[in-house]
Design a protein around this motif. Structure first.
Motif, PDB file in Angstrom:
ATOM      1  N   ALA A  47     -15.066   5.232   3.210  1.00 27.90           N
ATOM      2  CA  ALA A  47     -13.643   4.873   3.222  1.00 27.90           C
ATOM      3  C   ALA A  47     -13.444   3.361   3.283  1.00 27.90           C
ATOM      4  CB  ALA A  47     -12.954   5.541   4.408  1.00 27.90           C
ATOM      5  N   ARG A  48     -12.234   2.927   2.926  1.00 26.85           N
ATOM      6  CA  ARG A  48     -11.872   1.511   3.048  1.00 26.85           C
ATOM      7  C   ARG A  48     -11.240   1.214   4.402  1.00 26.85           C
ATOM      8  NH1 ARG A  48      -8.621  -1.280  -1.558  1.00 26.85           N
ATOM      9  NH2 ARG A  48      -9.598  -3.074  -0.538  1.00 26.85           N
ATOM     10  N   THR A  49     -10.569   2.219   4.970  1.00 25.34           N
ATOM     11  CA  THR A  49      -9.845   2.023   6.216  1.00 25.34           C
ATOM     12  C   THR A  49     -10.640   2.575   7.388  1.00 25.34           C
ATOM     13  OG1 THR A  49      -8.640   4.092   5.832  1.00 25.34           O
ATOM     14  CG2 THR A  49      -7.602   2.062   5.069  1.00 25.34           C
ATOM     15  N   HIS A  50     -10.235   2.196   8.611  1.00 23.62           N
ATOM     16  CA  HIS A  50     -11.010   2.572   9.797  1.00 23.62           C
ATOM     17  C   HIS A  50     -10.474   3.809  10.511  1.00 23.62           C
ATOM     18  CE1 HIS A  50      -7.709   0.201  11.517  1.00 23.62           C
ATOM     19  NE2 HIS A  50      -7.900   0.900  12.615  1.00 23.62           N
ATOM     20  N   VAL A  51      -9.291   4.290  10.121  1.00 27.54           N
ATOM     21  CA  VAL A  51      -8.687   5.442  10.790  1.00 27.54           C
ATOM     22  C   VAL A  51      -9.382   6.725  10.336  1.00 27.54           C
ATOM     23  CG1 VAL A  51      -6.558   6.711  11.227  1.00 27.54           C
ATOM     24  CG2 VAL A  51      -6.489   4.211  10.934  1.00 27.54           C
ATOM     25  N   ILE A  52      -9.748   7.569  11.286  1.00 25.46           N
ATOM     26  CA  ILE A  52     -10.517   8.779  10.964  1.00 25.46           C
ATOM     27  C   ILE A  52      -9.681   9.811  10.212  1.00 25.46           C
ATOM     28  CG2 ILE A  52     -11.737  10.757  11.976  1.00 25.46           C
ATOM     29  CD1 ILE A  52     -12.658   8.900  14.221  1.00 25.46           C
ATOM     30  N   ASP A  53      -8.449  10.031  10.642  1.00 22.30           N
ATOM     31  CA  ASP A  53      -7.618  11.092  10.056  1.00 22.30           C
ATOM     32  C   ASP A  53      -6.283  10.513   9.584  1.00 22.30           C
ATOM     33  OD1 ASP A  53      -6.786  13.566   9.232  1.00 22.30           O
ATOM     34  OD2 ASP A  53      -6.169  14.248  11.222  1.00 22.30           O
ATOM     35  N   GLY A  54      -6.343   9.414   8.858  1.00 21.66           N
ATOM     36  CA  GLY A  54      -5.130   8.746   8.405  1.00 21.66           C
ATOM     37  C   GLY A  54      -4.784   9.078   6.966  1.00 21.66           C
TER      38      GLY A  54
END
Length: 398
Positions: free
Chosen positions: A243-250
């Protein structure tokens, strides 16, 4: 009048949020233009010889503001930066933001000072710097530190300066081969961007006024990923998403869930500066559409399949594999065609080629795409030649 008030409110908001500095900036041999990416340079440079010019509102130096007032100069971004650089009087002004037109326009008062940019990502003509640059003699740097000569020569069509090929700066800082590979795994590198907030609004607008929708831009993912999931299931391969983002379930996770469903894939958020590089190194096979990280994986010799297929929904020559290098429409580990048979041909080669065969094939093409210079020896050598102090552990340059 309303526009002026809106602009004033925006300026006041920036000033309110910014760190306030009241002291005169220290003289330094190196000035980093734009804090974004500065940590990459600071890994090698002796920090007591470095200053950073914030241009995104992270901080405001009121010594500079007050001096502009005393000198009866208009307080604007250009005059602020110009005076800041004059006060610092650096030998080197460098940036990690190679697509900053304002950086190209900086005029250094010291004739001995040098201006350097380091390329930090793949560049193109679709919503990127080469869609906006004009051939203009006011664009100037002393050195362009680029991924390869083809992209360097492309920059030289617009910007005066010497091309020096160093490969990917951040990629060079990551040592290959130190992490045990997760065998039988295929890692897809995400290029996710959130959809525009307003329904039916364009994802971006080209300089000629042509709008590009989010759906058109990311049609490539919706075309490729179902094939990739089925292929992995058929060949007992683990499908992983970097993923590019750090949020697990975003929002990014939900985006992939919409394409791939609930099962048959694993999701890995981007949780630290080098976590994506570690994930690439620990995966046996890599799949990319046109991500910088995919090209970086190739540069380190990872078995990588490149499906450069965005042109089937958003035509632009710079979406082709390896642009601006003149490469065929398809090759052993890439294709520019959104066709399931082509997908299968490419992924079959990548997953079945012996290490020796891959090494011979990969080396044949990489000089035109991205070089690999472990520990950034070329950059460090240039810094030494220009009189820039390095950290002690990086001064030994062969």
């Amino acid at each position: 009048m309303l526009i002026k008030i809106t602009k004033l409110i925006k300026i006041l908001k920036v000033c309110w949020k910014a760190k306030k500095i009241w002291t005169k900036p220290n003289a330094a041999k190196v000035l980093i233009y734009d804090r974004v990416g500065s940590e990459n340079f600071l890994q090698y440079l002796a920090e007591n010889h470095v200053e950073i010019l914030d241009i995104r509102g992270e901080s405001i130096n009121f010594y500079i503001i007050l001096k502009l007032i005393c000198d009866k100069k208009i307080i604007n971004k250009h005059n602020y930066m110009d005076l800041y650089i004059k006060v610092i009087d650096p030998l080197i002004v460098m940036t990690f933001i190679d697509n900053s037109i304002s950086f190209y326009k900086i005029q250094l008062k010291n004739p001995n000072a040098k201006k350097i940019f380091v390329q930090n990502g793949m560049r193109g003509e679709l919503g990127d710097i080469f869609a906006y640059l004009q051939k203009n003699n006011s664009y100037h740097v002393d050195y362009m530190l680029t991924f390869s000569y083809p992209i360097g020569f492309k920059y030289q069509q617009y910007i005066q300066g010497e091309v020096m090929v160093i490969g990917g700066f951040k990629n060079n800082s990551f040592s290959k081969g130190k992490i045990l590979s997760d065998k039988k795994s295929v890692l897809f590198i995400s290029e996710y961007h959130p959809e525009p907030g307003l329904k039916n609004s364009p994802f971006w607008v080209e300089p000629d006024g042509r709008s590009v929708s989010w759906d058109d831009c990311f049609a490539a993912e919706f075309k490729l990923l179902p094939f990739l999931k089925n292929y992995c299931a058929k060949h007992n391969l683990i499908l992983k998403i970097a993923a590019r983002t750090h949020v697990i379930d975003g929002a990014e996770y939900q985006y992939f869930k919409k394409i791939l469903g609930d099962k048959g894939w694993c999701y890995y958020p981007n949780c630290s500066p080098f976590s994506s590089y570690q994930l690439v190194e620990s995966s046996e096979f890599i799949v990319s559409i046109d991500s910088t990280l995919g090209y970086e994986a190739l540069a380190r010799g990872k078995k990588t399949a490149c499906f450069s297929i965005r042109s089937f929904s958003v035509y632009n020559r710079s979406t082709k594999f390896g642009w601006p290098a003149k490469l065929p429409e398809y090759g052993p580990f890439w294709t520019n065609h959104a066709d399931d048979q082509e997908f299968e041909r490419v992924i079959n080669y990548v997953t079945t080629a012996s290490d020796k065969e891959w090494q011979q094939t990969w080396q044949h093409y990489m000089a035109d795409i991205m070089e690999y210079d472990p520990s950034n020896t070329r950059f460090r050598k240039l810094m030494c030649e220009l009189g820039v102090p390095l950290k002690l552990e990086y001064t030994d340059v062969q």
